[in-house]
Scaffold this motif. Structure first.
Motif, short mmCIF file in Angstrom:
data_model
loop_
_atom_site.label_atom_id
_atom_site.label_comp_id
_atom_site.label_asym_id
_atom_site.label_seq_id
_atom_site.Cartn_x
_atom_site.Cartn_y
_atom_site.Cartn_z
N GLN A 133 -5.97 -6.39 -3.34
CA GLN A 133 -4.84 -5.78 -2.66
C GLN A 133 -5.13 -4.35 -2.21
O GLN A 133 -5.70 -3.55 -2.95
CB GLN A 133 -3.61 -5.81 -3.57
CG GLN A 133 -3.08 -7.22 -3.79
CD GLN A 133 -1.99 -7.30 -4.83
OE1 GLN A 133 -1.86 -6.42 -5.68
NE2 GLN A 133 -1.19 -8.35 -4.79
N LEU A 134 -4.74 -4.07 -1.00
CA LEU A 134 -4.89 -2.72 -0.46
C LEU A 134 -3.85 -1.80 -1.08
O LEU A 134 -2.80 -2.24 -1.56
CB LEU A 134 -4.72 -2.74 1.05
CG LEU A 134 -5.69 -3.62 1.85
CD1 LEU A 134 -5.35 -3.56 3.34
CD2 LEU A 134 -7.13 -3.18 1.63
N SER A 135 -4.13 -0.51 -1.04
CA SER A 135 -3.15 0.46 -1.52
C SER A 135 -1.92 0.44 -0.60
O SER A 135 -1.97 -0.08 0.52
CB SER A 135 -3.75 1.86 -1.54
OG SER A 135 -3.95 2.32 -0.21
N ARG A 136 -0.84 1.00 -1.09
CA ARG A 136 0.40 1.05 -0.29
C ARG A 136 0.15 1.72 1.07
O ARG A 136 0.55 1.21 2.12
CB ARG A 136 1.46 1.80 -1.08
CG ARG A 136 2.82 1.94 -0.38
CD ARG A 136 3.76 2.72 -1.27
NE ARG A 136 5.06 2.94 -0.66
CZ ARG A 136 6.09 2.10 -0.73
NH1 ARG A 136 5.95 0.96 -1.37
NH2 ARG A 136 7.25 2.39 -0.17
N LYS A 137 -0.55 2.85 1.04
CA LYS A 137 -0.81 3.58 2.28
C LYS A 137 -1.69 2.77 3.23
O LYS A 137 -1.39 2.65 4.42
CB LYS A 137 -1.47 4.92 1.96
CG LYS A 137 -1.78 5.76 3.20
CD LYS A 137 -2.40 7.10 2.81
CE LYS A 137 -2.72 7.93 4.05
NZ LYS A 137 -3.32 9.24 3.68
N GLN A 138 -2.79 2.20 2.70
CA GLN A 138 -3.70 1.43 3.55
C GLN A 138 -2.99 0.21 4.15
O GLN A 138 -3.16 -0.10 5.34
CB GLN A 138 -4.89 0.95 2.72
CG GLN A 138 -5.86 2.04 2.31
CD GLN A 138 -6.93 1.50 1.37
OE1 GLN A 138 -6.65 0.68 0.47
NE2 GLN A 138 -8.16 1.93 1.57
N ALA A 139 -2.20 -0.47 3.31
CA ALA A 139 -1.53 -1.68 3.78
C ALA A 139 -0.53 -1.36 4.88
O ALA A 139 -0.43 -2.07 5.89
CB ALA A 139 -0.83 -2.37 2.62
#
Length: 373
Positions: free
Chosen positions: A185-191
């Motif tokens: 899973q990507l980080s919140r910012k990356q996603a």
């Protein structure tokens, strides 16, 4: 196909229909049942050409592709039966786990092995021919449903089977590898950057086909009623494609301001982006399991689930279920947005794991009277 004879090591044959959608991970789940045991697992895909990503994702000791076309798996399936028989002669197979109706049929005709048939959908035994066939082989066939709702549906389709052994039908839940999933899973910012979502908005999300069974129309109406009580600037984000794309967009245009809803279309490996969400809502009319709820929980995202959808309600806790109407959904969304602690996360993520499934599977083998050497 490897034809090396191995008559000493015990092998488990895992036979599945296809390599699309969730079935590669299903293969991984069942291969994981035999991790750290004397048994090796050979996973066979009925349809589809060799693919390295599928081989890796199956997590098996060997992967075989029968590469049968849609036309070849209709009717009697004699070619597939012959191919499977040749494979069975190459080593010491002691058990077959077959996913879905066609692999169950082929495995029973191609072998004398005990077969565990895994059912991932509702309605598999609505056809009388399937009911007749599995009844014929009930002495060496046991059935698994991926949820209690799936088993209930199988029983519902078998009212004329009073002699079907009760102990040869059971539930073995689907599960996720939490560590692997969280690593993907990507980080919140990356996603949010990759999905094109605002960094500071409250995101309510749904992931699934745009199909009547998924009932995103209810989602849109529920969100429209809840929006004024949700954090300011809340956005409904729907990921998926399907035949209801145009009607759902038209409904959203009637119910919501354009800036408060996003249709993102099909997103490959959508589970990687779940940390972008603040709330995940499942409005499906029917879910045999609802693994998407576990994917949301693994990302730390609160979930809301329809109470009559079947297997999904078995994953979610009672406090996050809603009745199938827009007002109930709206209230559940508001309540969840105002809650800070979700103790059901830990319980759910511990219950639906490979480790828990291995314990359950050993008991089921005894229940099914299957004695492995």
């Amino acid at each position: 196909m490897d034809t090396t004879t191995d008559q000493h090591t015990p092998w488990v044959l895992q036979f599945t229909h296809a390599q699309y959608g969730p079935f590669v991970d299903c293969a991984r789940q069942y291969a994981a049942l035999f991790r750290d045991t004397p048994y090796k697992v050979c996973t066979v895909y009925l349809t589809g050409a060799p693919d390295e990503a599928v081989i890796q994702g199956s997590a098996s000791d060997e992967v075989v592709f029968l590469n049968q076309s849609k036309q070849q798996v209709r009717g009697l399936k004699l070619r597939a039966i012959g191919k499977l028989r040749r494979l069975l002669g190459t080593r010491r197979f002691v058990l077959c786990i077959a996913h879905r109706a066609k692999p169950i049929y082929i495995a029973l005709l191609a072998s004398q092995l005990p077969v565990i048939g895994v059912h991932h959908a509702f309605g598999d035994y609505q056809r009388w021919s399937r009911r007749f066939f599995v009844k014929r082989f009930k002495q060496r066939l046991a059935l698994l449903g991926v949820s209690d709702a799936t088993c209930k549906n199988i029983r519902h389709c078998m009212p004329d089977w009073p002699d079907w052994p009760e102990h040869r039908l059971a539930t073995l839940y689907n599960r996720v590898d939490i560590a692997v999933l969280q690593a993907q899973q990507l980080s919140r910012k990356q996603a949010r950057v990759q999905l094109g979502l605002p960094a500071d908005a409250f995101i309510v999300a749904n992931v699934g086909r745009l199909h009547p069974d998924k009932d995103q129309a209810l989602l849109i109406r529920g969100f429209a009623q809840a929006r004024s009580a949700l954090p300011a600037g809340a956005i409904l984000t729907i990921i998926g494609s399907g035949r209801l794309d145009i009607p759902l967009k038209a409904l959203a245009a009637e119910e919501l301001p354009s800036e408060s809803v996003r249709f993102l279309g099909q997103v490959d490996f959508a589970r990687r982006y779940f940390q972008a969400f603040d709330q995940f809502v499942l409005t499906s009319k029917e879910e045999t399991f609802g693994i998407v709820l576990l994917e949301a929980m693994a990302a730390g995202v609160p979930v809301v689930c329809r109470d009559d959808c079947g297997g999904g309600a078995e994953v979610a806790a009672d406090e996050v279920l809603f009745a199938a109407d827009a007002a109930s959904l709206a209230q559940a969304m508001i309540n969840t947005a105002q809650t800070r602690h979700f103790p059901y996360y830990t319980k759910a993520l511990e219950k639906f794991t490979d480790a828990e499934a291995r314990i359950r599977f050993k008991r089921l083998l005894q229940q099914f009277a299957i004695h492995l050497p």
